[in-house]
Scaffold this motif. Structure first.
Motif, PDB file in Angstrom:
ATOM      1  N   ILE A 181       0.841  -1.205   0.000  1.00  0.00           N
ATOM      2  CA  ILE A 181       0.000   0.000   0.000  1.00  0.00           C
ATOM      3  C   ILE A 181       0.870   1.247   0.000  1.00  0.00           C
ATOM      4  O   ILE A 181       0.570   2.236  -0.685  1.00  0.00           O
ATOM      5  N   ALA A 182       1.967   1.212   0.747  1.00  0.00           N
ATOM      6  CA  ALA A 182       2.880   2.351   0.749  1.00  0.00           C
ATOM      7  C   ALA A 182       3.458   2.585  -0.641  1.00  0.00           C
ATOM      8  O   ALA A 182       3.642   3.730  -1.065  1.00  0.00           O
ATOM      9  N   LEU A 183       3.733   1.518  -1.380  1.00  0.00           N
ATOM     10  CA  LEU A 183       4.256   1.654  -2.731  1.00  0.00           C
ATOM     11  C   LEU A 183       3.165   2.096  -3.701  1.00  0.00           C
ATOM     12  O   LEU A 183       3.418   2.870  -4.621  1.00  0.00           O
ATOM     13  N   ARG A 184       1.961   1.616  -3.508  1.00  0.00           N
ATOM     14  CA  ARG A 184       0.843   2.070  -4.334  1.00  0.00           C
ATOM     15  C   ARG A 184       0.618   3.571  -4.182  1.00  0.00           C
ATOM     16  O   ARG A 184       0.357   4.275  -5.160  1.00  0.00           O
ATOM     17  N   ASP A 185       0.738   4.055  -2.967  1.00  0.00           N
ATOM     18  CA  ASP A 185       0.461   5.465  -2.668  1.00  0.00           C
ATOM     19  C   ASP A 185       1.736   6.288  -2.581  1.00  0.00           C
ATOM     20  O   ASP A 185       1.765   7.322  -1.899  1.00  0.00           O
ATOM     21  N   ILE A 186       2.792   5.856  -3.247  1.00  0.00           N
ATOM     22  CA  ILE A 186       4.064   6.544  -3.164  1.00  0.00           C
ATOM     23  C   ILE A 186       3.904   8.002  -3.569  1.00  0.00           C
ATOM     24  O   ILE A 186       3.209   8.335  -4.525  1.00  0.00           O
ATOM     25  N   GLY A 187       4.501   8.897  -2.795  1.00  0.00           N
ATOM     26  CA  GLY A 187       4.394  10.322  -3.050  1.00  0.00           C
ATOM     27  C   GLY A 187       3.299  11.002  -2.267  1.00  0.00           C
ATOM     28  O   GLY A 187       3.171  12.229  -2.304  1.00  0.00           O
ATOM     29  N   ARG A 188       2.500  10.228  -1.536  1.00  0.00           N
ATOM     30  CA  ARG A 188       1.468  10.810  -0.684  1.00  0.00           C
ATOM     31  C   ARG A 188       1.283   9.921   0.537  1.00  0.00           C
ATOM     32  O   ARG A 188       1.867   8.846   0.639  1.00  0.00           O
ATOM     33  N   THR A 189       0.469  10.353   1.471  1.00  0.00           N
ATOM     34  CA  THR A 189       0.247   9.589   2.694  1.00  0.00           C
ATOM     35  C   THR A 189      -0.490   8.289   2.367  1.00  0.00           C
ATOM     36  O   THR A 189      -1.569   8.328   1.757  1.00  0.00           O
ATOM     37  N   PRO A 190       0.071   7.134   2.722  1.00  0.00           N
ATOM     38  CA  PRO A 190      -0.590   5.865   2.391  1.00  0.00           C
ATOM     39  C   PRO A 190      -1.955   5.738   3.053  1.00  0.00           C
ATOM     40  O   PRO A 190      -2.130   6.085   4.228  1.00  0.00           O
ATOM     41  N   ASP A 191      -2.907   5.242   2.306  1.00  0.00           N
ATOM     42  CA  ASP A 191      -4.246   4.971   2.819  1.00  0.00           C
ATOM     43  C   ASP A 191      -4.352   3.470   3.076  1.00  0.00           C
ATOM     44  O   ASP A 191      -4.759   2.698   2.213  1.00  0.00           O
ATOM     45  N   TYR A 192      -3.988   3.064   4.283  1.00  0.00           N
ATOM     46  CA  TYR A 192      -3.950   1.636   4.603  1.00  0.00           C
ATOM     47  C   TYR A 192      -5.332   1.012   4.725  1.00  0.00           C
ATOM     48  O   TYR A 192      -5.455  -0.217   4.774  1.00  0.00           O
ATOM     49  N   ASP A 193      -6.365   1.827   4.759  1.00  0.00           N
ATOM     50  CA  ASP A 193      -7.723   1.300   4.855  1.00  0.00           C
ATOM     51  C   ASP A 193      -8.349   1.034   3.489  1.00  0.00           C
ATOM     52  O   ASP A 193      -9.396   0.397   3.406  1.00  0.00           O
ATOM     53  N   ARG A 194      -7.721   1.500   2.419  1.00  0.00           N
ATOM     54  CA  ARG A 194      -8.294   1.290   1.088  1.00  0.00           C
ATOM     55  C   ARG A 194      -7.709   0.026   0.467  1.00  0.00           C
ATOM     56  O   ARG A 194      -6.495  -0.095   0.329  1.00  0.00           O
ATOM     57  N   PRO A 195      -8.547  -0.926   0.105  1.00  0.00           N
ATOM     58  CA  PRO A 195      -8.045  -2.167  -0.500  1.00  0.00           C
ATOM     59  C   PRO A 195      -7.366  -1.895  -1.847  1.00  0.00           C
ATOM     60  O   PRO A 195      -7.664  -0.910  -2.530  1.00  0.00           O
ATOM     61  N   MET A 196      -6.478  -2.784  -2.214  1.00  0.00           N
ATOM     62  CA  MET A 196      -5.810  -2.695  -3.505  1.00  0.00           C
ATOM     63  C   MET A 196      -6.800  -3.027  -4.623  1.00  0.00           C
ATOM     64  O   MET A 196      -7.624  -3.929  -4.494  1.00  0.00           O
ATOM     65  N   LYS A 197      -6.692  -2.308  -5.736  1.00  0.00           N
ATOM     66  CA  LYS A 197      -7.466  -2.615  -6.924  1.00  0.00           C
ATOM     67  C   LYS A 197      -6.638  -3.501  -7.858  1.00  0.00           C
ATOM     68  O   LYS A 197      -5.408  -3.486  -7.816  1.00  0.00           O
ATOM     69  N   ALA A 198      -7.329  -4.229  -8.712  1.00  0.00           N
ATOM     70  CA  ALA A 198      -6.637  -5.173  -9.592  1.00  0.00           C
ATOM     71  C   ALA A 198      -5.617  -4.479 -10.483  1.00  0.00           C
ATOM     72  O   ALA A 198      -4.525  -5.009 -10.720  1.00  0.00           O
ATOM     73  N   ASP A 199      -5.955  -3.286 -10.994  1.00  0.00           N
ATOM     74  CA  ASP A 199      -5.038  -2.624 -11.914  1.00  0.00           C
ATOM     75  C   ASP A 199      -3.882  -1.932 -11.214  1.00  0.00           C
ATOM     76  O   ASP A 199      -3.008  -1.360 -11.869  1.00  0.00           O
ATOM     77  N   GLU A 200      -3.837  -1.983  -9.877  1.00  0.00           N
ATOM     78  CA  GLU A 200      -2.739  -1.374  -9.129  1.00  0.00           C
ATOM     79  C   GLU A 200      -1.614  -2.356  -8.828  1.00  0.00           C
ATOM     80  O   GLU A 200      -0.489  -1.955  -8.529  1.00  0.00           O
ATOM     81  N   TRP A 201      -1.905  -3.649  -8.923  1.00  0.00           N
ATOM     82  CA  TRP A 201      -0.914  -4.657  -8.567  1.00  0.00           C
ATOM     83  C   TRP A 201       0.303  -4.691  -9.484  1.00  0.00           C
ATOM     84  O   TRP A 201       1.429  -4.865  -9.004  1.00  0.00           O
TER      85      TRP A 201
END
Length: 311
Positions: A181-201
């Motif tokens: 999640i931290a890598l998905r949201d790199i550059g901003r505050t990670p949103d650990y409560d938001r599930p990963m989407k398929a196109d983000e993997w």
């Protein structure tokens, strides 16, 4: 516009782009798309690999022959990618040594790469030694397949992946559940409560594999990256793999969707068949009309005080 067309036209007098340089360019484009109002400038470093081992893991199983030290014939057992990668994480935790490099020091690495033409021919082995500035404030000296280059210090506003600066690596979470999640949201505050989407993997997978390619990481980060890969969809287990010395291994390979960079299968990470210790990577490289099979691994790494100093 097609990004590969842009890459082909970019700096036409430079050597042909390798797959790893293309991966770096995709990361740049990704940064620009994520932050159009304040784009991040990333310096081109054509000889420095950043994301070689493009792997991921899902709950995919394969029958792998594991030779047990019992004096009898090997036993066949089913091993999943999660088992391999979590075993690799446990082995890393057992072997890793904590380090605390100073900002004025350098990370030394010695990488061995063996190449063999696919159509037959003589193999060639490259020994690449590199010295990377810990905080990016000094010139680094990098080598790839025998080609060396001085890399200038970072400039304000520049960044790269994986992060060159030790302080930035230290900011990444070592909890396997939080790291993607931290890598998905790199550059901003990670949103650990938001599930990963398929196109983000796929992009998370690229970032994780880049981290694993980094020879020296803060304590706990490499095991976390291995375990995080065990949650990423899209890989298969390859039984019967070996390293350059013929040791029995298990391969993990990411396979992307049609039309993606790894649709036909990416590089293969090879792990020891018994301990799951990471052994190295098998890959292919295209150079003009020639295709080479590669085997590469990091033979040594250390923290040193200056460029050209060896441990």
């Amino acid at each position: 516009m097609n990004e590969l067309k842009l890459l082909r036209e970019w700096d036409a007098d430079a050597p042909p782009l390798t797959d790893t340089v293309r991966a770096r360019a995709r990361f740049r484009l990704y940064q620009a798309m994520r932050a159009p109002a304040a784009p991040t400038t990333v310096r081109r470093r054509p000889l420095l690999r950043i994301a070689v081992a493009a792997v991921a893991a899902a709950a995919v199983t394969a029958t792998v022959v594991v030779a047990e030290n019992t004096g009898t014939s090997p036993r066949t057992q089913t091993v999943s990618t999660a088992t391999v990668l979590r075993g690799a994480a446990a082995e890393e935790r057992r072997l890793e040594k904590p380090i605390a490099p100073r900002d004025d020091q350098f990370i030394y690495t010695k990488e061995i790469t063996k190449e063999t033409p696919v159509g037959g021919g003589r193999s060639k082995t490259y020994v690449d030694e590199s010295w990377s500035s810990v905080d990016g404030s000094k010139k680094s000296y990098v080598s790839e397949l025998g080609h060396t280059q001085w890399v200038p210090p970072d400039q304000p506003g520049q960044s790269s992946w994986p992060p060159r600066r030790w302080s930035q690596l230290k900011q990444l979470p070592t909890e396997p559940g939080k790291l993607p999640i931290a890598l998905r949201d790199i550059g901003r505050t990670p949103d650990y409560d938001r599930p990963m989407k398929a196109d983000e993997w796929p992009m998370v997978q690229l970032f994780l594999s880049g981290l694993l390619r980094t020879p020296v990481l803060p304590k706990g980060l490499r095991p976390a990256a291995f375990e995080a890969l065990a949650t990423v969809p899209g890989v298969k287990v390859l039984p019967g793999r070996t390293d350059a010395d013929g040791r029995a291994g298990i391969g993990i390979q990411y396979v992307g969707k049609p039309g993606t960079p790894w649709a036909e299968g990416g590089p293969v990470l090879v792990f020891d068949a018994k301990t799951y210790q990471y052994l190295g990577m098998r890959d292919q490289r295209n150079a003009g009309a020639e295709t080479y099979e590669q085997w590469s691994y990091v033979a040594a790494d250390a923290v040193v005080d200056r460029v050209m100093q060896r441990p």
